[in-house]
Design a protein around this motif. Structure first.
Motif, PDB file in Angstrom:
ATOM      1  N   PHE A  85    -118.422 -29.846  50.866  1.00 51.84           N
ATOM      2  CA  PHE A  85    -118.683 -31.277  51.017  1.00 51.84           C
ATOM      3  C   PHE A  85    -117.588 -32.078  50.329  1.00 51.84           C
ATOM      4  O   PHE A  85    -117.046 -31.649  49.310  1.00 51.84           O
ATOM      5  CB  PHE A  85    -119.996 -31.679  50.330  1.00 51.84           C
ATOM      6  N   GLU A  86    -117.318 -33.276  50.854  1.00 50.88           N
ATOM      7  CA  GLU A  86    -116.551 -34.260  50.094  1.00 50.88           C
ATOM      8  C   GLU A  86    -117.554 -35.202  49.449  1.00 50.88           C
ATOM      9  O   GLU A  86    -118.452 -35.722  50.124  1.00 50.88           O
ATOM     10  CB  GLU A  86    -115.598 -35.061  50.996  1.00 50.88           C
ATOM     11  N   SER A  87    -117.406 -35.433  48.143  1.00 49.15           N
ATOM     12  CA  SER A  87    -118.273 -36.408  47.476  1.00 49.15           C
ATOM     13  C   SER A  87    -117.660 -37.792  47.654  1.00 49.15           C
ATOM     14  O   SER A  87    -116.444 -37.968  47.546  1.00 49.15           O
ATOM     15  CB  SER A  87    -118.424 -36.065  45.990  1.00 49.15           C
ATOM     16  N   VAL A 119    -113.649 -34.018  45.168  1.00 43.21           N
ATOM     17  CA  VAL A 119    -113.831 -35.268  44.421  1.00 43.21           C
ATOM     18  C   VAL A 119    -112.559 -36.098  44.600  1.00 43.21           C
ATOM     19  O   VAL A 119    -111.461 -35.572  44.446  1.00 43.21           O
ATOM     20  CB  VAL A 119    -114.016 -34.924  42.917  1.00 43.21           C
ATOM     21  N   ASN A 120    -112.693 -37.368  44.941  1.00 45.61           N
ATOM     22  CA  ASN A 120    -111.528 -38.249  45.042  1.00 45.61           C
ATOM     23  C   ASN A 120    -111.125 -38.745  43.661  1.00 45.61           C
ATOM     24  O   ASN A 120    -111.976 -39.125  42.858  1.00 45.61           O
ATOM     25  CB  ASN A 120    -111.841 -39.434  45.951  1.00 45.61           C
ATOM     26  N   VAL A 121    -109.832 -38.734  43.425  1.00 48.67           N
ATOM     27  CA  VAL A 121    -109.320 -39.094  42.112  1.00 48.67           C
ATOM     28  C   VAL A 121    -108.474 -40.358  42.239  1.00 48.67           C
ATOM     29  O   VAL A 121    -107.692 -40.499  43.172  1.00 48.67           O
ATOM     30  CB  VAL A 121    -108.482 -37.927  41.546  1.00 48.67           C
ATOM     31  N   LEU A 176    -109.972 -31.387  43.743  1.00 45.67           N
ATOM     32  CA  LEU A 176    -109.596 -32.782  43.570  1.00 45.67           C
ATOM     33  C   LEU A 176    -108.805 -33.222  44.791  1.00 45.67           C
ATOM     34  O   LEU A 176    -107.950 -32.493  45.275  1.00 45.67           O
ATOM     35  CB  LEU A 176    -108.729 -32.966  42.320  1.00 45.67           C
ATOM     36  N   GLU A 177    -109.097 -34.419  45.298  1.00 45.89           N
ATOM     37  CA  GLU A 177    -108.341 -34.987  46.417  1.00 45.89           C
ATOM     38  C   GLU A 177    -107.441 -36.094  45.898  1.00 45.89           C
ATOM     39  O   GLU A 177    -107.905 -37.024  45.240  1.00 45.89           O
ATOM     40  CB  GLU A 177    -109.291 -35.562  47.483  1.00 45.89           C
ATOM     41  N   LEU A 178    -106.155 -35.974  46.219  1.00 45.49           N
ATOM     42  CA  LEU A 178    -105.176 -36.999  45.846  1.00 45.49           C
ATOM     43  C   LEU A 178    -104.374 -37.387  47.077  1.00 45.49           C
ATOM     44  O   LEU A 178    -104.204 -36.577  47.976  1.00 45.49           O
ATOM     45  CB  LEU A 178    -104.216 -36.456  44.779  1.00 45.49           C
ATOM     46  N   LEU A 217    -104.459 -32.569  49.433  1.00 47.71           N
ATOM     47  CA  LEU A 217    -103.679 -33.779  49.681  1.00 47.71           C
ATOM     48  C   LEU A 217    -104.407 -34.590  50.748  1.00 47.71           C
ATOM     49  O   LEU A 217    -104.544 -34.143  51.888  1.00 47.71           O
ATOM     50  CB  LEU A 217    -102.268 -33.421  50.128  1.00 47.71           C
ATOM     51  N   ASP A 218    -104.893 -35.768  50.348  1.00 46.03           N
ATOM     52  CA  ASP A 218    -105.762 -36.593  51.194  1.00 46.03           C
ATOM     53  C   ASP A 218    -104.944 -37.511  52.098  1.00 46.03           C
ATOM     54  O   ASP A 218    -103.810 -37.869  51.767  1.00 46.03           O
ATOM     55  CB  ASP A 218    -106.647 -37.445  50.276  1.00 46.03           C
ATOM     56  N   ASP A 219    -105.493 -37.890  53.216  1.00 43.09           N
ATOM     57  CA  ASP A 219    -104.890 -38.895  54.113  1.00 43.09           C
ATOM     58  C   ASP A 219    -103.465 -38.531  54.501  1.00 43.09           C
ATOM     59  O   ASP A 219    -102.587 -39.390  54.590  1.00 43.09           O
ATOM     60  CB  ASP A 219    -104.880 -40.289  53.450  1.00 43.09           C
ATOM     61  N   VAL A 246    -104.467 -29.497  52.913  1.00 39.31           N
ATOM     62  CA  VAL A 246    -103.972 -30.776  53.417  1.00 39.31           C
ATOM     63  C   VAL A 246    -105.060 -31.377  54.297  1.00 39.31           C
ATOM     64  O   VAL A 246    -105.645 -30.677  55.132  1.00 39.31           O
ATOM     65  CB  VAL A 246    -102.703 -30.571  54.275  1.00 39.31           C
ATOM     66  N   LYS A 247    -105.346 -32.658  54.099  1.00 37.56           N
ATOM     67  CA  LYS A 247    -106.303 -33.339  54.964  1.00 37.56           C
ATOM     68  C   LYS A 247    -105.562 -34.292  55.889  1.00 37.56           C
ATOM     69  O   LYS A 247    -104.915 -35.236  55.427  1.00 37.56           O
ATOM     70  CB  LYS A 247    -107.332 -34.112  54.114  1.00 37.56           C
ATOM     71  N   ILE A 248    -105.622 -34.020  57.177  1.00 36.39           N
ATOM     72  CA  ILE A 248    -104.941 -34.868  58.161  1.00 36.39           C
ATOM     73  C   ILE A 248    -105.686 -36.189  58.256  1.00 36.39           C
ATOM     74  O   ILE A 248    -106.905 -36.216  58.470  1.00 36.39           O
ATOM     75  CB  ILE A 248    -104.899 -34.199  59.546  1.00 36.39           C
TER      76      ILE A 248
HETATM   77 MG    MG Z   1    -110.945 -38.080  50.230  1.00 37.21          MG
END
Ligand code: MG
Ligand code: C2E
Ligand code: MG
Ligand code: MG
Length: 288
Positions: free
Chosen positions: A58-60, A121-123, A153-155, A183-185, A204-206
């Motif tokens: 899950f993404e929080s 978790v988004n940082v 951690l998502e950055l 790596l987000d976005d 990596v998140k596209i």
């Molecule tokens: Mg995110």
């Protein structure tokens, strides 16, 4: 404002959708009170394995259950939290709450797959300054004895590119503690995959703008998704596609080799107790 000077400066971008600062007179007081009164909560959006539709994690996503305005999304208050310094306490709350929830879920038997569940978790950029984040990640992992790599951690690109060397060291340390790094976005900033290679990301998140392009039949979106998948795999990175809003896009993402799919088509962000239904759902339904 939001700009810290000196070496390793990190510029916090103002979000276009941030609430106007004049709101309710003293919004910083309101936000601090929100934290004290437990009005902040985490919602969880499921992330599925593209190949077989099983739940991977899950993404929080942070929400503010505002007494008058109802459920508020982070776009309307994260910038305020950053500008007022409250992001430190809020970020710590998010990290420890996500770790606690993940441990509770990992402790349950028979949740579909042999692979341990993850939570990301988004940082915020400001959390990357100083030693606090490293210490907090270490404490969260130890307190809950989480499986290696399952607390992620998502950055975003801009967060790690403004100070590549300082960021690289910090991320190495966090990675060595046993946290995952996503790596987000990806694709919205200026990071090349060569930059990526020097940083210890595992995922990596596209960005969902490319995923939205797929649904519209844009050739460029298709080319970008395929190129990112191929290069990411060459660099041993897993690929999550975010923002799949319809079943057809989800199938395309699977066919193009994305490892994981996230989006309204397969599951919306929901409170923790509702997210539990994803733990026991029939995987054949997720990406049918
Ligand atoms: Mg995110
Ligand atoms: P993000 O990390 O890129 O999170 C994904 C956003 O896309 C979430 O918005 C999610 O609800 C939304 N989303 C997911 N699937 C779909 C879809 O199929 N279609 C569309 N249109 N949207 C989809 P949300 O929850 O409003 O969060 C927005 C941003 O706020 C996040 O972007 C992240 O940058 C930030 N954020 C969220 N939670 C936290 C937090 O705990 N701490 C910090 N520092 N930032 C947070
Ligand atoms: Mg994202
Ligand atoms: Mg985003």
């Amino acid at each position: 404002r939001g700009k810290l000077s000196g070496p390793g400066a990190i510029v916090v971008e103002r979000r276009a959708d941030a609430a106007p600062a004049a709101d309710a007179g003293r919004p910083d007081q309101n936000l601090r009170r929100a934290l004290e009164r437990d009005e902040l909560e985490l919602h969880y959006q499921p992330i599925f394995r593209a190949a077989d539709g099983t739940l991977a994690g899950f993404e929080s996503l942070l929400r503010w259950r505002h007494p008058e305005r109802g459920l508020m999304s982070p776009g309307s208050f994260i910038t305020l939290a950053e500008e007022t310094g409250l992001i430190g306490d809020i970020g710590r709350y998010v990290l420890f709450e996500a770790a606690r929830q993940l441990a509770a879920w990992q402790g349950r038997k028979g949740i579909g797959s042999d692979e341990p569940l993850f939570v990301s978790v988004n940082v915020s950029s400001l959390q990357l300054l100083g030693r606090g984040l490293v210490t907090d990640v270490r404490d969260a992992l130890r307190r809950h004895a989480l499986e290696p790599g399952t607390l992620k951690l998502e950055l975003t690109e801009s967060q790690v590119l403004t100070d590549p060397h300082g960021a690289a060291r910090l991320l190495e340390e966090i990675r060595n503690l046993g946290a995952g790094l996503a790596l987000d976005d990806f694709g919205t900033g200026y990071a090349s995959l060569a930059t990526l290679k020097r940083l210890p990301f595992d995922t990596v998140k596209i960005d969902r703008s490319f995923v939205a392009g797929l649904a519209k039949g844009e050739d460029s979106a298709r080319a970008i998704v395929r190129a990112v998948v191929d290069l990411a795999h060459d660099l041993n990175l897993a690929v999550v596609a975010e923002g799949a809003e319809d079943a057809e896009s989800a199938r395309m993402l699977r066919d193009y080799g994305c490892d994981y799919v996230q989006g309204y088509a397969v599951g919306r962000p929901v409170p923790a107790h509702e997210a539990e239904r994803f733990l026991t759902a029939d995987p054949r339904r997720a990406l049918a």
